[in-house]
Write an enzyme that holds these catalytic residues in place. Sequence first.
Site, short mmCIF file in Angstrom:
data_model
loop_
_atom_site.label_atom_id
_atom_site.label_comp_id
_atom_site.label_asym_id
_atom_site.label_seq_id
_atom_site.Cartn_x
_atom_site.Cartn_y
_atom_site.Cartn_z
CG HIS A 51 8.09 82.49 -43.47
ND1 HIS A 51 7.99 82.97 -42.28
CD2 HIS A 51 9.39 82.22 -43.78
CE1 HIS A 51 9.12 83.14 -41.68
NE2 HIS A 51 9.85 82.88 -42.61
CG PHE A 238 9.72 93.53 -55.18
CD1 PHE A 238 9.79 92.20 -55.14
CD2 PHE A 238 8.79 94.11 -56.02
CE1 PHE A 238 8.69 91.51 -55.28
CE2 PHE A 238 7.84 93.43 -56.50
CZ PHE A 238 7.56 92.03 -56.05
CG ASP A 240 16.15 93.54 -52.07
OD1 ASP A 240 16.33 92.53 -50.96
OD2 ASP A 240 16.41 93.36 -53.29
CG ASP A 317 11.96 90.26 -55.87
OD1 ASP A 317 11.50 89.71 -55.05
OD2 ASP A 317 12.75 91.18 -56.06
CG ASP A 322 12.14 82.96 -50.46
OD1 ASP A 322 11.12 82.47 -50.96
OD2 ASP A 322 12.22 83.81 -49.87
N1 LIG Z 1 13.44 91.92 -53.58
C1 LIG Z 1 12.87 91.80 -52.34
N2 LIG Z 1 13.24 92.47 -51.47
C2 LIG Z 1 12.55 91.57 -49.99
C3 LIG Z 1 11.65 90.89 -50.08
C4 LIG Z 1 11.25 90.57 -48.74
C5 LIG Z 1 10.46 89.77 -48.17
N3 LIG Z 1 9.69 88.83 -48.83
C6 LIG Z 1 9.49 87.47 -48.47
C7 LIG Z 1 7.91 87.48 -48.26
C8 LIG Z 1 7.21 86.84 -49.16
C9 LIG Z 1 8.20 86.41 -50.04
O1 LIG Z 1 7.90 84.97 -50.42
C10 LIG Z 1 9.68 86.57 -49.45
O2 LIG Z 1 9.92 85.28 -48.99
C11 LIG Z 1 12.00 91.72 -48.05
N4 LIG Z 1 12.79 92.40 -48.93
C12 LIG Z 1 13.70 93.25 -48.75
O3 LIG Z 1 14.97 92.49 -48.30
C13 LIG Z 1 15.66 93.20 -47.45
C14 LIG Z 1 15.59 92.59 -46.15
O4 LIG Z 1 16.47 91.54 -46.38
P1 LIG Z 1 17.15 91.02 -44.94
O5 LIG Z 1 17.96 91.74 -44.30
O6 LIG Z 1 18.09 89.85 -45.39
O7 LIG Z 1 16.10 90.35 -44.27
C15 LIG Z 1 15.00 94.78 -47.38
O8 LIG Z 1 15.55 95.59 -48.26
C16 LIG Z 1 13.51 94.50 -47.69
O9 LIG Z 1 12.95 95.28 -47.98
C17 LIG Z 1 11.37 89.75 -51.42
O10 LIG Z 1 10.51 89.13 -51.58
N5 LIG Z 1 12.14 90.41 -52.29
#
Ligand SMILES: Nc1nc2c(c(CN[C@H]3C=C[C@H](O)[C@@H]3O)cn2[C@@H]2O[C@H](COP(=O)(O)O)[C@@H](O)[C@H]2O)c(=O)[nH]1
Length: 344
Positions: A51, A238, A240, A317, A322
């Site tokens: 990314h 995680f 979220d 996750d 993604d």
């Molecule tokens: N379970 C889980 N939650 C994750 C992520 C990530 C970022 N991960 C990226 C980085 C490296 C990896 O390759 C992923 O591409 C952010 N979040 C959560 O999402 C929400 C934001 O959402 P939106 O408003 O749509 O952007 C917020 O609660 C944030 O804390 C994850 O990976 N898993």
Amino acid sequence: MPLNPVLESAHFIAEHSKDVSIDMNAVEKVATMLFRQMEKTPYTTQVWRQHPLNPSHPTEATIDWIFVVDLLNFSFWSDAGEFSPDRYTVVYNGQSYTGYWALCACINRAIDEGLPMTQASFYANATDEQLSAIFRSDTSEQIPLLAERIRLLREAGQVLIKQYNGSFVHCVKAARKQAAHLLDLIVRSFAVFRDECQFAGRPVQFYKRAQILIADIWACFDGEGLGEFVDIDHVTMFADYRVPQSLAYLGLLQYSADLHAHLEADRPLDYGSRLEVEIRGNSIWAVEQLRQCMLVARSQSASSSSSLPPINAILLDFYLWDFAKDNAQALCNVPVHRTRSIFY
Ligand SMILES: Nc1nc2c(c(CN[C@H]3C=C[C@H](O)[C@@H]3O)cn2[C@@H]2O[C@H](COP(=O)(O)O)[C@@H](O)[C@H]2O)c(=O)[nH]1
């Protein structure tokens, strides 16, 4: 190896939920589909550095970039609405970013502007004006929970200075390549990572930002050097607000009619409320069931297991997160729970 308290909590929540359940038929179906897909195009930690906003060179400074991002990795959903043109947006290198990626864009923009945004000595002592300017928006909506973000930077920055010589690298080294130990160190040292509440008369732990902090380091370093953890499979999904959307879309999570109506009406759910805890706990437990089904599929597959990437909750996750981002339009009718919290 001790069971992850988050996994134990998720199991307890799943066993005592009233408005959320896990459809094991959907779990098995998705496990088969995902396994076949991963046999063809393995989903590995390499994806993380691809990314444009993620650091591409794993160095010690990268650890402090990941720390400050995952310290602030929460609550980006917009009061103006998911697809509103007014929602909080950051334009960086000519590209508009919203949600989690807007946070990464802010941190990178600050660094480009010469602010040492990954140094605790800076953000623990910067003024409100300096820190507010870092999160400035390119639309009318400002970043949610700005005052909380400033408080967390100050509080966590002071802990890093006082206990870890100003860098999270020292906390990682103190964990001696054990994810379980690093998780424990993080939640004991930093109150702002203590994502835990009460459910059915007992404490339950989620530790979403603490766990993704470990996972992002592991992924960025490809499981080597500072990113090597002998027990990385200890880390759970995680909890979220985005991955539950994928799980509901794929049919793994089933919501009661009452809960579905609550979410459809865009009504908020308080952090630590029964319905919110049931969504988070069942999401973690559903991904654990998915992981176990995929391990069975792998043990039965013809392809030699050594050629397949690891199947752990982190990679599942990341894939599901993604998936939600890459299919936002298809998922737009699947409601996301709206909880304002510094924990996710
Ligand atoms: N379970 C889980 N939650 C994750 C992520 C990530 C970022 N991960 C990226 C980085 C490296 C990896 O390759 C992923 O591409 C952010 N979040 C959560 O999402 C929400 C934001 O959402 P939106 O408003 O749509 O952007 C917020 O609660 C944030 O804390 C994850 O990976 N898993």
